[in-house]
Design a protein around this motif. Structure first.
Motif, mmCIF file in Angstrom:
data_model
loop_
_atom_site.group_PDB
_atom_site.id
_atom_site.type_symbol
_atom_site.label_atom_id
_atom_site.label_comp_id
_atom_site.label_asym_id
_atom_site.label_seq_id
_atom_site.Cartn_x
_atom_site.Cartn_y
_atom_site.Cartn_z
ATOM 1 N N ALA A 163 0.806 -1.218 0.000
ATOM 2 C CA ALA A 163 0.000 0.000 0.000
ATOM 3 C C ALA A 163 0.842 1.272 0.000
ATOM 4 N N SER A 164 2.153 1.148 0.195
ATOM 5 C CA SER A 164 3.083 2.291 0.135
ATOM 6 C C SER A 164 2.627 3.466 1.001
ATOM 7 N N LEU A 165 2.280 3.169 2.229
ATOM 8 C CA LEU A 165 1.843 4.211 3.153
ATOM 9 C C LEU A 165 3.014 5.130 3.487
ATOM 10 N N PRO A 166 2.884 6.437 3.284
ATOM 11 C CA PRO A 166 3.987 7.336 3.646
ATOM 12 C C PRO A 166 4.113 7.463 5.162
ATOM 13 N N PRO A 167 5.275 7.868 5.665
ATOM 14 C CA PRO A 167 5.435 8.042 7.108
ATOM 15 C C PRO A 167 4.374 8.988 7.671
ATOM 16 N N GLY A 168 3.717 8.542 8.748
ATOM 17 C CA GLY A 168 2.678 9.361 9.355
ATOM 18 C C GLY A 168 1.427 9.499 8.511
ATOM 19 N N GLY A 169 1.250 8.605 7.537
ATOM 20 C CA GLY A 169 0.152 8.737 6.586
ATOM 21 C C GLY A 169 -1.198 8.307 7.125
ATOM 22 N N ARG A 170 -2.214 8.518 6.291
ATOM 23 C CA ARG A 170 -3.608 8.195 6.613
ATOM 24 C C ARG A 170 -3.968 6.897 5.898
ATOM 25 N N LEU A 171 -4.271 5.872 6.676
ATOM 26 C CA LEU A 171 -4.523 4.532 6.141
ATOM 27 C C LEU A 171 -5.971 4.134 6.366
ATOM 28 N N GLY A 172 -6.618 3.637 5.314
ATOM 29 C CA GLY A 172 -7.957 3.095 5.436
ATOM 30 C C GLY A 172 -7.938 1.585 5.348
ATOM 31 N N LEU A 173 -8.661 0.920 6.239
ATOM 32 C CA LEU A 173 -8.770 -0.536 6.232
ATOM 33 C C LEU A 173 -10.226 -0.903 5.990
ATOM 34 N N TYR A 174 -10.469 -1.642 4.917
ATOM 35 C CA TYR A 174 -11.818 -2.076 4.565
ATOM 36 C C TYR A 174 -11.968 -3.539 4.949
#
Length: 335
Positions: A163-174
């Motif tokens: 998912a390549s989440l950036p540092p401190g990023g906003r992640l959604g989990l479905y």
């Protein structure tokens, strides 16, 4: 030994598993014989039982989140002794020589084989595993807590990387079942803001208890645009929903081995602005080793619901119906 075998793929409500007697397996030269102590209940087991995944081996014993002890070994095995505690996961073997294996992508090996699909797994008193694909397990964590880490945890970890989440990023989990609730703990420990979209009220409560910033229905919009999202629910209708929730340049990672058909995508609202849609295919052994180390470092723990191994079919029914949050674990009550 006693074991559950897939008698014939069909809806789990109709009883696709048969409780049967089988010979204790004899390990090959490079294999371990493992006495099963606990086995996590994974949605992939449900897909195998119901036929969402094509039959690879008739009458296969499901289960690939196995914690057990070495009860025997082949003559070519070194590094393991009887009584050692080991984990058996989904990826069972690869050819080790193809172009994918050579570049470190053994999860894409065309000759890869899988526990509980190509070979009998952990819904039994004993199973086998090639020693090269067994995970030595730490002694301080109990069997039940470790079992879901061996697939749900490992796949969630790979999905998070994809998912390549950036540092401190906003992640959604479905979806917020066994895999997502472990993935969330890693993401939160690494400084992410996590928003959960899932159908179950108990799962939404668990998400908030673990530290999610919000938890809402699966089709609801998160309170802010997402840098990355992971789809754990095997529901293709959620793909455009999650893509619309992404900020510009965001990535949606689809974690499941099975997904119902996706509807047509609308380019302007769901893919434009360099949004990306990525799949996740199995895992490498390095993924497993890396995740188990992260789990130990950050204190990642599964929320578990125990079932006797003799009630495996009921555990699958409850999984399908969404009757529990977290993960179900079968505990060997047979031997």
């Amino acid at each position: 030994m006693r074991a559950w075998a897939v008698a014939g793929p069909r809806p789990v409500e109709e009883g696709p598993l048969r409780f049967t007697q089988k010979p204790v397996p004899v390990p090959g030269d490079d294999e371990l014989l493992v006495h099963v102590r606990a086995c996590g209940v994974c949605r992939t087991d449900l897909h195998v039982a119901e036929g969402d995944l094509p039959v690879h081996r008739a009458g296969v014993v499901p289960g690939h989140e196995v914690v057990g002890v070495v009860a025997g070994r082949g003559r070519a095995v070194s590094g393991f002794e009887p009584g050692d505690r080991v984990g058996v996961a989904w990826l069972r073997s690869t050819d080790g020589v193809c172009a994918y294996c050579a570049r470190g992508a053994e999860n894409l090996c065309p000759a890869s084989r899988y526990t509980g699909w190509d070979a009998d797994g952990g819904y039994a008193e004993y199973t086998t595993v090639p020693a090269a694909f067994a995970y030595p397990l730490p002694g301080e964590v109990d069997d039940v807590a470790l079992a879901p880490l061996l697939c749900a945890g490992i796949i969630g970890h790979r999905a998070l990387r994809r998912a390549s989440l950036p540092p401190g990023g906003r992640l959604g989990l479905y979806g917020f079942g066994g895999s997502a609730h472990l993935c969330a703990q890693v993401a939160l420990a690494q400084g992410a803001t996590v928003h959960v979209m899932t159908r179950g009220e108990a799962s939404r409560r668990l998400a908030l208890e673990l530290g999610a910033a919000s938890a809402q229905d699966a089709y609801a919009s998160p309170p802010e645009p997402l840098d990355s999202a992971i789809l754990f629910a095997p529901v293709g209708d959620l793909v455009p929903v999650a893509l619309r929730a992404l900020d510009r340049g965001g990535v949606l990672s689809v974690a499941g081995i099975h997904l119902s058909d996706t509807p047509p995508l609308h380019y302007a609202s769901e893919l434009f602005y360099e949004k990306e849609l990525r799949s996740v295919t199995s895992n490498t052994r390095e993924d497993g080793r890396e995740f188990l180390a992260l789990a130990a470092r950050h204190g990642v723990r599964a929320t578990t619901h125990l079932y006797p191994l003799s009630e495996a079919q009921q555990a699958l029914r409850d999984l399908k119906a969404g009757r529990f949050d977290g993960a179900a674990v079968l505990v060997n009550d047979l031997s």
